[in-house]
Every structure is written in C-alpha cells, then in structure tokens.
Scaffold this motif. Sequence first.
Motif, PDB file in Angstrom:
ATOM      1  N   LYS A  79      94.157   7.720   7.532  1.00 43.34           N
ATOM      2  CA  LYS A  79      95.127   6.725   7.113  1.00 43.34           C
ATOM      3  C   LYS A  79      94.413   5.454   6.684  1.00 43.34           C
ATOM      4  O   LYS A  79      93.343   5.122   7.184  1.00 43.34           O
ATOM      5  N   THR A  80      95.006   4.752   5.740  1.00 51.21           N
ATOM      6  CA  THR A  80      94.491   3.447   5.335  1.00 51.21           C
ATOM      7  C   THR A  80      94.874   2.419   6.393  1.00 51.21           C
ATOM      8  O   THR A  80      95.650   2.706   7.317  1.00 51.21           O
ATOM      9  N   VAL A  81      94.351   1.214   6.261  1.00 51.19           N
ATOM     10  CA  VAL A  81      94.745   0.141   7.174  1.00 51.19           C
ATOM     11  C   VAL A  81      96.248  -0.103   7.063  1.00 51.19           C
ATOM     12  O   VAL A  81      96.947  -0.263   8.073  1.00 51.19           O
ATOM     13  N   GLU A  82      96.762  -0.130   5.828  1.00 55.34           N
ATOM     14  CA  GLU A  82      98.205  -0.296   5.617  1.00 55.34           C
ATOM     15  C   GLU A  82      98.986   0.839   6.266  1.00 55.34           C
ATOM     16  O   GLU A  82     100.047   0.623   6.864  1.00 55.34           O
ATOM     17  N   MET A  98      98.107   2.638   8.845  1.00 54.07           N
ATOM     18  CA  MET A  98      98.069   2.525  10.301  1.00 54.07           C
ATOM     19  C   MET A  98      98.958   1.396  10.810  1.00 54.07           C
ATOM     20  O   MET A  98      99.664   1.543  11.810  1.00 54.07           O
ATOM     21  N   LEU A  99      98.910   0.258  10.132  1.00 48.62           N
ATOM     22  CA  LEU A  99      99.595  -0.925  10.641  1.00 48.62           C
ATOM     23  C   LEU A  99     101.053  -1.040  10.199  1.00 48.62           C
ATOM     24  O   LEU A  99     101.858  -1.698  10.869  1.00 48.62           O
TER      25      LEU A  99
END
Length: 320
Positions: free
Chosen positions: A215-218, A220-221
């Motif tokens: 997953k990208t940071v986006e 995940m968050l």
Amino acid sequence: MEYNKQLAYMAAGDIIEGFYVLKSASVRTATSGKPYLNAVLGDASGTMEAKMWDFSGKVTNADEGKVVKVRGEVTEFRGSLQMTIRKLRFAGSEDNYVLEDLVPTAPIDSVKEMEYIQELIASMEDADFRKISEVMLDRHLAAFGKIPAAKNVHHSFLSGLLMHTSSMLRIADYLATEIYPHIVNRSLLLAGTLLHDFAKEKEYAYSELGLVTDKTVEGMLVGHLVLGDEEIAEVGKEIGIPEEKLLLLRHMILSHHGKPEYGAAVVPCTAEAELLSNIDLIDSRMEIYAENFETMEKGSFSERIFSLEKKIYNHGLQQE
C-alpha cells in the motif's frame, strides 16, 4: 536444456533457462561462511524456491518483482522442488518475454469488457450520473484496464479490477432492471458500482510488471474509500453534478465495505448502497472460491481460508 518452461510443470533433474519473476530475495550466509542467494521465483503457473550458492551479486529485497533470466537445475529437497541457480541476471529492454507467461492475468477479453462498460454507461437514463461516470472512467482509463483489484485475497492478477468491476456491473444491471426496478435507481446503482474501487489506483503501489507490491502512504493512512469519495466530490463539483445526487453517490463509495469493522466509513443507508455492498461481497467471495478450486481435488475440503474465515468444500459438480 528447456527454455522458459513453466514452473508448475518442472520436475527434478530438469535443466532450464528462461525468464521468471523474482518474487523474493535475500542474501544469507551458509555454514561454510560463504554468502548465498535465497530466492523465490515465480511465473503465471506458480512459484518455486531457489538457491544460488557462492553468491557475489547485488540482489536485494528491493529487487523483488523484477524479471530475471536464470539458468539452473531443478532438484528435490525435503519432498519439495527447488532450483539451484547457476547464472542470473536482470532482464533488459532488449530481452523478449511474454508478460502473460510471467504474471497471472484475468481470464477475460479486456477490450470487450471495456466496450461493455462504455455501452452500459451510455445506457444510463440519468444524465448527471452518466456524465460523472464518463469523466471518471476517462481519468482512470489506463490504470483501470490493467491493475489488479488487490494484493492477494481476490482478483490479484493483471486486469483484476476490470474483471471484478465488469462482473459486478452485470449483477447490478440485472438486479436494477429485472428484480428491483421499483426500489433502486438504475443509473445511481451502476455509477456507484463502476466508481467504487477506482481509488485503488492510489491506494496501492505496483511492481514494474503491474502487480501490487504494497500500500502507498495514502493507502495506509486514508484508504481507497475515502480517497474515492474525495475525488468524486471534487470532480462532481467541477462538472456541476447536483449536490444531492453527488451525496448519494459519495455515500455508496464510503459504505461499500458494509460495516466499520470491514473498513466502511458509514453503513449503507440507501437501497443502492445496500446492493453495492452485497454485490461486492458476492463477487469477491466467488472469486476466492474459484481461485481455491483450481488447486483442490473433487470431494475435498480446503485448509482454513483467512479471508472467508472457514474451510470450503469442492463438490466438483461445477466442472461437469
């Protein structure tokens, strides 16, 4: 020597040379004190563990997902096949290999499925839902036709998202037209079904071959439900979709996982959102059955499947 033989059809004693995907790689130290490469090779047929002794190359786990050309011998170790690699190099632009031989690809005609979706959009009676569907599809067209729907679990192969979405749209169109026309708005249901997973393009990172790596940071968050809602809200305002219609569409995106414990931001509160959540569940679970049936004997139970939280039984009747 056999060239580009698929891993699933290899046997002990085979001498092979060809292109494979480096699924995992780490350099370890043997009891002799010398380094060796511990790897897993993959292609569209499966995977195989591999070792390269006295390794002096520069392969790390950062290279996972890349295509390598190897020469080696298939051996048997503790009841399982593994490959002893003699030579290894990364594939270059001058190399010729067939992508579909290396990575799993959806068993569909992608061109025909995309044409079907475009025809379905054109058939939407509501001009606003038709317009936002056209604009959003155009924005995501390149990725939508190629990316997987997930890293694993279901539809994790190339064009998996296209296959998943087109199957869901067929179910949605049938239910809206033949079963529940007095309850649901067909255009709203089709639009929400089409757009529900577009934000997976931002949620996931992909290998050079197009498979999900993480997953990208986006991702995940924030996650694809909220990312999708944000994009639809932005695009809808830009093209002048009435606020109430936009709100109904956004609700479908935010609620399509059904329950908060499954990742939904809110629970489905409209008939269209309820259907979308259940259609998504049906198609994803049926794909899990299909993928597990490929390796199951008739009349057997699977091991416990994490995503289904149970074992499944293959009666074999669907193959007759």
